[in-house]
Design a protein around this motif. Structure first.
Motif, mmCIF file in Angstrom:
data_model
loop_
_atom_site.group_PDB
_atom_site.id
_atom_site.type_symbol
_atom_site.label_atom_id
_atom_site.label_comp_id
_atom_site.label_asym_id
_atom_site.label_seq_id
_atom_site.Cartn_x
_atom_site.Cartn_y
_atom_site.Cartn_z
ATOM 1 N N THR A 41 0.478 -1.313 0.245
ATOM 2 C CA THR A 41 -0.008 -0.090 0.328
ATOM 3 C C THR A 41 0.947 1.417 -0.255
ATOM 4 O O THR A 41 0.669 2.446 -0.801
ATOM 5 N N GLN A 43 3.696 2.165 -0.877
ATOM 6 C CA GLN A 43 4.315 1.548 -2.657
ATOM 7 C C GLN A 43 3.676 2.111 -3.715
ATOM 8 O O GLN A 43 4.244 2.615 -4.542
ATOM 9 N N LYS A 44 1.885 2.448 -3.753
ATOM 10 C CA LYS A 44 1.526 3.511 -4.732
ATOM 11 C C LYS A 44 1.772 4.798 -4.128
ATOM 12 O O LYS A 44 1.907 5.248 -3.509
ATOM 13 N N PRO A 45 1.409 5.529 -5.438
ATOM 14 C CA PRO A 45 2.247 6.638 -5.432
ATOM 15 C C PRO A 45 1.453 8.153 -4.709
ATOM 16 O O PRO A 45 2.043 8.090 -3.695
ATOM 17 N N ALA A 46 -0.170 8.341 -4.857
ATOM 18 C CA ALA A 46 -0.729 8.753 -3.936
ATOM 19 C C ALA A 46 -0.450 8.497 -2.755
ATOM 20 O O ALA A 46 -0.816 9.599 -1.844
ATOM 21 N N SER A 48 2.215 7.507 -0.782
ATOM 22 C CA SER A 48 3.806 7.880 -0.822
ATOM 23 C C SER A 48 4.529 8.876 -1.049
ATOM 24 O O SER A 48 5.288 9.603 -0.516
ATOM 25 N N ILE A 49 3.552 9.852 -1.722
ATOM 26 C CA ILE A 49 3.021 11.171 -1.905
ATOM 27 C C ILE A 49 2.028 11.681 -0.669
ATOM 28 O O ILE A 49 2.809 12.794 -0.291
ATOM 29 N N MET A 103 9.665 6.760 3.340
ATOM 30 C CA MET A 103 10.309 6.462 2.189
ATOM 31 C C MET A 103 10.888 5.085 1.806
ATOM 32 O O MET A 103 10.928 4.672 0.491
ATOM 33 N N ALA A 106 7.715 2.655 0.669
ATOM 34 C CA ALA A 106 7.957 3.214 -0.170
ATOM 35 C C ALA A 106 8.861 2.864 -1.176
ATOM 36 O O ALA A 106 8.611 1.290 -2.371
ATOM 37 N N PHE A 107 10.239 2.712 -0.742
ATOM 38 C CA PHE A 107 10.817 1.939 -2.010
ATOM 39 C C PHE A 107 11.741 1.012 -1.257
ATOM 40 O O PHE A 107 13.274 0.315 -2.156
#
Length: 109
Positions: A41, A43-46, A48-49, A103, A106-107
């Protein structure tokens, strides 16, 4: 200068409201989830931003609020300057550590 501080607090408060709704929704969605699901979850762009934006908004708002308290209740000029510097460094450290944790997940930690 007082008007600028006032508006920064109000704008960051609105930002906090919107981003906190996102955060509460995310935590409710992930409640009881295993590590792999949470990691996927994040790792999804929305997500992780959105989380770093929330962290920045909350710590900025925290810094502004603590600054006001320090300025109002610290009467010694030297202590006031040291306290304001410590406030800035503390809030920056909280933001950096929190964003690093998000991060890292996320990464691919």
């Amino acid at each position: 200068e007082g008007t600028e501080h006032f508006w920064k607090q109000r704008v960051s408060a609105v930002s906090n409201l919107l981003l906190t709704i996102f955060f509460v929704w995310l935590m409710a969605k992930l409640a009881g989830a295993d590590y792999a699901t949470v990691k996927k979850t994040l790792q999804k762009p929305a997500v992780s931003i959105g989380l770093p934006l929330m962290i920045l908004s909350v710590t900025f708002h925290m810094r502004l609020g603590l600054q006001m308290i320090i300025e109002d209740y610290t009467h010694s000029e030297g202590r006031k300057i040291l306290a304001l510097m410590a406030n800035t460094f503390f809030c920056a450290a909280i933001a950096i550590a929190s964003i690093f944790a998000v991060m890292k997940l996320a990464f691919g930690a």
